[in-house]
Design a protein around this motif. Sequence first.
Motif, PDB file in Angstrom:
ATOM      1  N   ARG A 198       0.832  -1.206   0.000  1.00  0.00           N
ATOM      2  CA  ARG A 198       0.000   0.000   0.000  1.00  0.00           C
ATOM      3  C   ARG A 198       0.863   1.251   0.000  1.00  0.00           C
ATOM      4  NH1 ARG A 198      -5.021   1.780   1.081  1.00  0.00           N
ATOM      5  NH2 ARG A 198      -5.860  -0.238   1.678  1.00  0.00           N
ATOM      6  N   ASP A 231      -3.688   5.722  -0.796  1.00  0.00           N
ATOM      7  CA  ASP A 231      -4.964   5.075  -1.111  1.00  0.00           C
ATOM      8  C   ASP A 231      -4.817   3.916  -2.096  1.00  0.00           C
ATOM      9  OD1 ASP A 231      -6.378   6.789   0.503  1.00  0.00           O
ATOM     10  OD2 ASP A 231      -6.685   8.265  -1.093  1.00  0.00           O
ATOM     11  N   ASP A 232      -3.618   3.718  -2.593  1.00  0.00           N
ATOM     12  CA  ASP A 232      -3.424   2.676  -3.603  1.00  0.00           C
ATOM     13  C   ASP A 232      -2.903   1.385  -2.958  1.00  0.00           C
ATOM     14  OD1 ASP A 232      -4.277   4.233  -5.738  1.00  0.00           O
ATOM     15  OD2 ASP A 232      -2.280   5.128  -5.986  1.00  0.00           O
ATOM     16  N   LYS A 251      -6.850  -2.359  -5.440  1.00  0.00           N
ATOM     17  CA  LYS A 251      -7.130  -2.036  -6.840  1.00  0.00           C
ATOM     18  C   LYS A 251      -6.769  -3.182  -7.786  1.00  0.00           C
ATOM     19  CE  LYS A 251      -8.239   2.206  -5.607  1.00  0.00           C
ATOM     20  NZ  LYS A 251      -7.285   2.955  -4.920  1.00  0.00           N
ATOM     21  N   SER A 271      -6.395   4.242  -9.918  1.00  0.00           N
ATOM     22  CA  SER A 271      -5.227   4.247  -9.037  1.00  0.00           C
ATOM     23  C   SER A 271      -4.086   4.998  -9.706  1.00  0.00           C
ATOM     24  CB  SER A 271      -4.773   2.814  -8.761  1.00  0.00           C
ATOM     25  OG  SER A 271      -4.035   2.313  -9.867  1.00  0.00           O
ATOM     26  N   LYS A 272      -3.022   5.207  -8.933  1.00  0.00           N
ATOM     27  CA  LYS A 272      -1.779   5.735  -9.490  1.00  0.00           C
ATOM     28  C   LYS A 272      -0.743   4.614  -9.465  1.00  0.00           C
ATOM     29  CE  LYS A 272      -2.683  10.549  -8.404  1.00  0.00           C
ATOM     30  NZ  LYS A 272      -4.000  10.306  -7.776  1.00  0.00           N
ATOM     31  N   VAL A 273      -1.143   3.515 -10.020  1.00  0.00           N
ATOM     32  CA  VAL A 273      -0.274   2.330 -10.092  1.00  0.00           C
ATOM     33  C   VAL A 273      -0.297   1.822 -11.527  1.00  0.00           C
ATOM     34  CG1 VAL A 273       0.080  -0.046  -9.287  1.00  0.00           C
ATOM     35  CG2 VAL A 273      -0.809   1.668  -7.709  1.00  0.00           C
ATOM     36  N   PHE A 288       4.453   2.600  -8.309  1.00  0.00           N
ATOM     37  CA  PHE A 288       3.592   3.585  -7.661  1.00  0.00           C
ATOM     38  C   PHE A 288       4.011   4.952  -8.211  1.00  0.00           C
ATOM     39  CE2 PHE A 288       3.200  -0.044  -4.966  1.00  0.00           C
ATOM     40  CZ  PHE A 288       1.888   0.021  -4.508  1.00  0.00           C
ATOM     41  N   ASN A 347       0.425  11.053 -11.930  1.00  0.00           N
ATOM     42  CA  ASN A 347       0.350   9.721 -12.554  1.00  0.00           C
ATOM     43  C   ASN A 347       1.237   9.638 -13.803  1.00  0.00           C
ATOM     44  OD1 ASN A 347      -0.470   7.104 -12.436  1.00  0.00           O
ATOM     45  ND2 ASN A 347      -2.592   7.460 -13.095  1.00  0.00           N
TER      46      ASN A 347
END
Length: 381
Positions: free
Chosen positions: A55, A58-59, A99, A201-203, A252, A257
Amino acid sequence: MDSLCWRRFFVVVITTSIFLSCLPIHRSKLVEIDPGKDSDTVQVRFLGVGGFYIRKGDDAILTAPLYSNPKLPELLKKPIPPNVARIDRFHPKTATDVKAILVGHAHYDHLMDVPYVWQRTPDAIIYGNRSMKHLLAGYKRDPVQDTGIPDIPPGKVIALNKEGANQVDYSMCKANGAPEEDPDCPQKTGGAGGWVSVPKSKVRIRALCSQHPAQFLMFHLWTGCVSDPLKSVPQKADEYLEGETLAYLIDFMDADNRTPLYRIYYQDAATSPTIGQVPPKLLQEKAVDLALLCVGSFDTVTDPAHIVANTKPRAVILGHWENFFRPQDKRLKGIPFLDVKRLIRLVKARLPETTEVYLPAPQTLFHFRPARAGSAPTSQP
Ligand SMILES: [Zn+2]
């Protein structure tokens, strides 16, 4: 057994016990990962076998965990239903906003609990190979009675090696030949693949061609692919055919992003060079911060530490090292006949002295800082 045999037997048992007690196992108290805190750190909890809960803010991402841990004889004879009580007990309570769930290959110890884990975080997309997608197609709600079987919509499961839209990066599997060809798994070669953005997400993730070794000596179980979608839930271990094995890069990203802040390499099966390595071009863009490596069967490949020589991570966590025929609440034991200390030596020999190599007990939690300067965990596990 005659007396000599008994003596030898006790020597093996005692040696194994001493060996395990000497392993440098990292442990921590069970701490829930709090999504609201430490948004600057990357938190990684080892869940057992190939499972990690990762984690940043928030991702949250999962790699496929196993909590049911059926015993070896159960694999040979009986159906292997999931142990929902153990999943409830051991799966992190905060992992409800995950996510993505990443699956490297479709053997039972990497897939059988995934539908029940997904049920606890149903916004997650499950990524893996075609074999996995076909196995998970069997998870449908019974229209007549509620059997408790998770109802996974097909859109929630993505095969990254989908025919005609293969997103796997094969760059590093060409030099030594692609992973062995299998007529049931038609596509094991291809181009450089691409990044896949995880929705909401930013993944981003990138699947890398990898391989699965023999589990023991020359014995390689459950090879091949599930070539058609199942109509019902798989019942036995030998239905979980591995399919094409994948490793992953997990990035991440920054607030926009656009730029990767923290990069994780994830492997769920040991490989020989150069299979599973990260292409140099990707490493020039962003170095690997953390490598999550698979210990199981490392002794059946050549140069099991080649991944760290390739990725030069700032920290290494070794997973899939414990005896997974035992539940997590039993006394921790290593995989029988596997010299984990030897692997630790091999890995450390390829890295600077300052690089930490961790062998965690299940549920051990790590905190890492994305900044290059703070390579060590902010709190020791
Ligand atoms: Zn496997």
